[in-house]
Design an enzyme around this catalytic site. Structure first.
Site, PDB file in Angstrom:
ATOM      1  N   ARG A  29       0.887  -1.182   0.000  1.00 37.32           N
ATOM      2  CA  ARG A  29       0.000   0.000   0.000  1.00 37.32           C
ATOM      3  C   ARG A  29       0.911   1.213   0.000  1.00 37.32           C
ATOM      4  O   ARG A  29       1.648   1.440   0.972  1.00 37.32           O
ATOM      5  CB  ARG A  29      -0.909   0.004   1.226  1.00 37.32           C
TER       6      ARG A  29
ATOM      7  N   HIS B 249      -7.314   0.799  -6.380  1.00 33.74           N
ATOM      8  CA  HIS B 249      -7.558  -0.063  -5.218  1.00 33.74           C
ATOM      9  C   HIS B 249      -8.299  -1.320  -5.701  1.00 33.74           C
ATOM     10  O   HIS B 249      -9.481  -1.524  -5.413  1.00 33.74           O
ATOM     11  CB  HIS B 249      -8.387   0.711  -4.188  1.00 33.74           C
TER      12      HIS B 249
ATOM     13  N   GLN C  54     -10.204  -3.921  -3.234  1.00 31.02           N
ATOM     14  CA  GLN C  54     -11.494  -3.419  -2.758  1.00 31.02           C
ATOM     15  C   GLN C  54     -12.584  -3.689  -3.794  1.00 31.02           C
ATOM     16  O   GLN C  54     -13.684  -4.128  -3.465  1.00 31.02           O
ATOM     17  CB  GLN C  54     -11.393  -1.912  -2.488  1.00 31.02           C
TER      18      GLN C  54
ATOM     19  N   ASP D 132     -17.245   7.329  -1.705  1.00 38.86           N
ATOM     20  CA  ASP D 132     -15.975   7.212  -0.982  1.00 38.86           C
ATOM     21  C   ASP D 132     -15.658   8.593  -0.414  1.00 38.86           C
ATOM     22  O   ASP D 132     -16.281   9.599  -0.784  1.00 38.86           O
ATOM     23  CB  ASP D 132     -14.871   6.739  -1.955  1.00 38.86           C
TER      24      ASP D 132
ATOM     25  N   CYS E 155     -16.534   1.972   0.570  1.00 42.85           N
ATOM     26  CA  CYS E 155     -15.377   1.092   0.824  1.00 42.85           C
ATOM     27  C   CYS E 155     -14.897   1.178   2.261  1.00 42.85           C
ATOM     28  O   CYS E 155     -14.217   0.277   2.735  1.00 42.85           O
ATOM     29  CB  CYS E 155     -14.253   1.442  -0.135  1.00 42.85           C
TER      30      CYS E 155
ATOM     31  N   ARG F 211     -13.999  -8.406   1.823  1.00 40.43           N
ATOM     32  CA  ARG F 211     -12.557  -8.212   1.596  1.00 40.43           C
ATOM     33  C   ARG F 211     -11.808  -9.491   1.954  1.00 40.43           C
ATOM     34  O   ARG F 211     -10.884  -9.903   1.257  1.00 40.43           O
ATOM     35  CB  ARG F 211     -12.021  -7.051   2.463  1.00 40.43           C
TER      36      ARG F 211
HETATM   37  N1  NVA Z   1      -9.960   6.904  -1.435  1.00 42.00           N
HETATM   38  C1  NVA Z   1      -9.637   6.385  -0.121  1.00 42.00           C
HETATM   39  C2  NVA Z   1      -9.893   4.918  -0.061  1.00 42.00           C
HETATM   40  C3  NVA Z   1      -9.625   4.290   1.272  1.00 42.00           C
HETATM   41  C4  NVA Z   1      -9.881   2.820   1.289  1.00 42.00           C
HETATM   42  C5  NVA Z   1      -8.192   6.718   0.205  1.00 42.00           C
HETATM   43  O1  NVA Z   1      -7.331   6.547  -0.666  1.00 42.00           O
HETATM   44  O2  NVA Z   1      -7.919   7.164   1.317  1.00 42.00           O
HETATM   45  N1   CP Z   2     -11.286  -0.050   2.422  1.00 45.08           N
HETATM   46  C1   CP Z   2     -10.003  -0.131   2.841  1.00 45.08           C
HETATM   47  O1   CP Z   2      -9.066  -0.399   2.081  1.00 45.08           O
HETATM   48  O2   CP Z   2      -9.853   0.032   4.192  1.00 45.08           O
HETATM   49  P1   CP Z   2      -8.464   0.256   4.941  1.00 45.08           P
HETATM   50  O3   CP Z   2      -7.901   1.551   4.449  1.00 45.08           O
HETATM   51  O4   CP Z   2      -8.825   0.278   6.395  1.00 45.08           O
HETATM   52  O5   CP Z   2      -7.548  -0.894   4.605  1.00 45.08           O
END
Ligand code: NVA
Ligand code: CP
Length: 305
Positions: free
Chosen positions: A103, A130, A133, A224, A263, A291
């Site tokens: 990540r 992502h 997800q 989101d 998400c 997930r």
């Molecule tokens: N768009 C959000 C998704 C989190 C799962 C982020 O990147 O923070």
């Molecule tokens: N939806 C998601 O990826 O959650 P986290 O950021 O908690 O992993």
């Protein structure tokens, strides 16, 4: 088949459908208390530059449940790009473990890791995409409607979620409507790739600035956060830009039968109201549950014997 799971655009509709089928099966087995040991003796390294609840826990629990093991690497511990070059980190991990979840902020960094790694690299979220997800989201959608019949409306920021939803819809032939401000549309190169894939699959992907128009008669309304991880300094500006894009009871009057998706994590009171997220049409926690199962299916596909 790609060695890696970095973008859904690298996978065919048949391959993604097979992963989703297995995810459904793994969920049923899990609920019956069965834990197939398909990844016995396998190890997964997990590298996170950003916070995570769902991705971290579901990959780690998923590996354990399948008989394998996950190792959480804190980013300051590894120092990718500061203590050690990304390619060297990937080369080392390739000698010890069977897969990497990363990540990161930069999408290119995940691609760099994958270019050197001889083991699969899984995108656990980048600023651009992502995909894990979206696999859980597709599994969740399919629990209510066949994918090719689903009309999904995404409302809010044209971010990593919007980009990945577009690619997932494009590969698998969904009807997706996006409502974002013109200034915050998904990035052009992802839109173009989605258009190419949609031409082959028959997917319909439409964009509008108007959330009410996008959600009209939708089966699923997805949103989101307006401020993604790493954009915290822009929060005040973003609250203004996206004000008209809140998923609330008034907006849902245009989509009276829609399930509501998110998400998570949610910024309650910004992109979604408590009433909607906690309401009976919300399937956000089913997405979170899935997930675990979607990723176990991905892990089996990439790390399996
Ligand atoms: N768009 C959000 C998704 C989190 C799962 C982020 O990147 O923070
Ligand atoms: N939806 C998601 O990826 O959650 P986290 O950021 O908690 O992993």
């Amino acid at each position: 088949m790609s060695k890696d799971f970095i973008t859904l655009a690298d996978w065919s509709a048949d391959e993604l459908r097979a992963i989703l089928r297995r995810a459904r099966e793994l969920k049923q087995l899990h609920h019956r208390g069965e834990r197939p040991q398909t990844l016995e003796g396998r190890s997964l390294a997990m590298f996170f530059e950003k916070p995570s609840l769902r991705t971290h826990v579901t990959f780690e629990a998923g590996m354990t449940q399948l008989g394998g093991h996950a190792i959480w690497l804190r980013s300051e511990q590894v120092g990718i790009g500061t203590r050690e070059a990304p390619g060297d980190v990937a080369a080392n991990l390739s000698r010890w473990v069977d897969g990497i979840v990363a990540r990161t902020f930069s999408h290119v960094l995940v691609e760099e890791l994958a270019a050197v790694a001889t083991i699969p690299v899984i995108n656990g979220l980048t600023d651009l995409l992502h995909p894990c997800q979206v696999m859980a989201d597709l599994q969740t959608i399919e629990e209510h409607r066949p994918l090719e019949e689903a009309l999904v409306a995404y409302v809010g920021d044209g971010n990593n979620m919007a980009n990945s939803l577009m690619l997932g819809a494009a590969v698998l032939g969904l009807h997706l409507r996006l409502a974002t401000p013109e200034s915050h549309q998904p990035v052009l190169r992802v839109r173009k790739r989605a258009e190419e894939l949609a031409a082959a699959s028959g997917a319909r992907i439409e964009w509008s600035e108007d959330p009410a128009e996008a959600v009209r008669d939708a089966d699923f309304v997805y949103t989101d956060v307006w401020t993604s991880m790493g954009q915290e300094e822009e929060q005040a500006m973003r609250r203004e830009v996206f004000q008209a894009y809140q998923v609330n009871a008034a907006l849902l009057r245009h989509a009276p039968k829609a399930f509501v998706m998110h998400c998570l994590p949610a910024h309650r009171g910004e992109e979604i109201t408590d009433e909607v997220l906690d309401g009976e049409r919300s399937i956000a926690f089913d997405q979170a549950e899935n997930r675990l199962h979607a990723q176990k299916a991905i892990l089996e596909r990439l790390l399996g014997h």
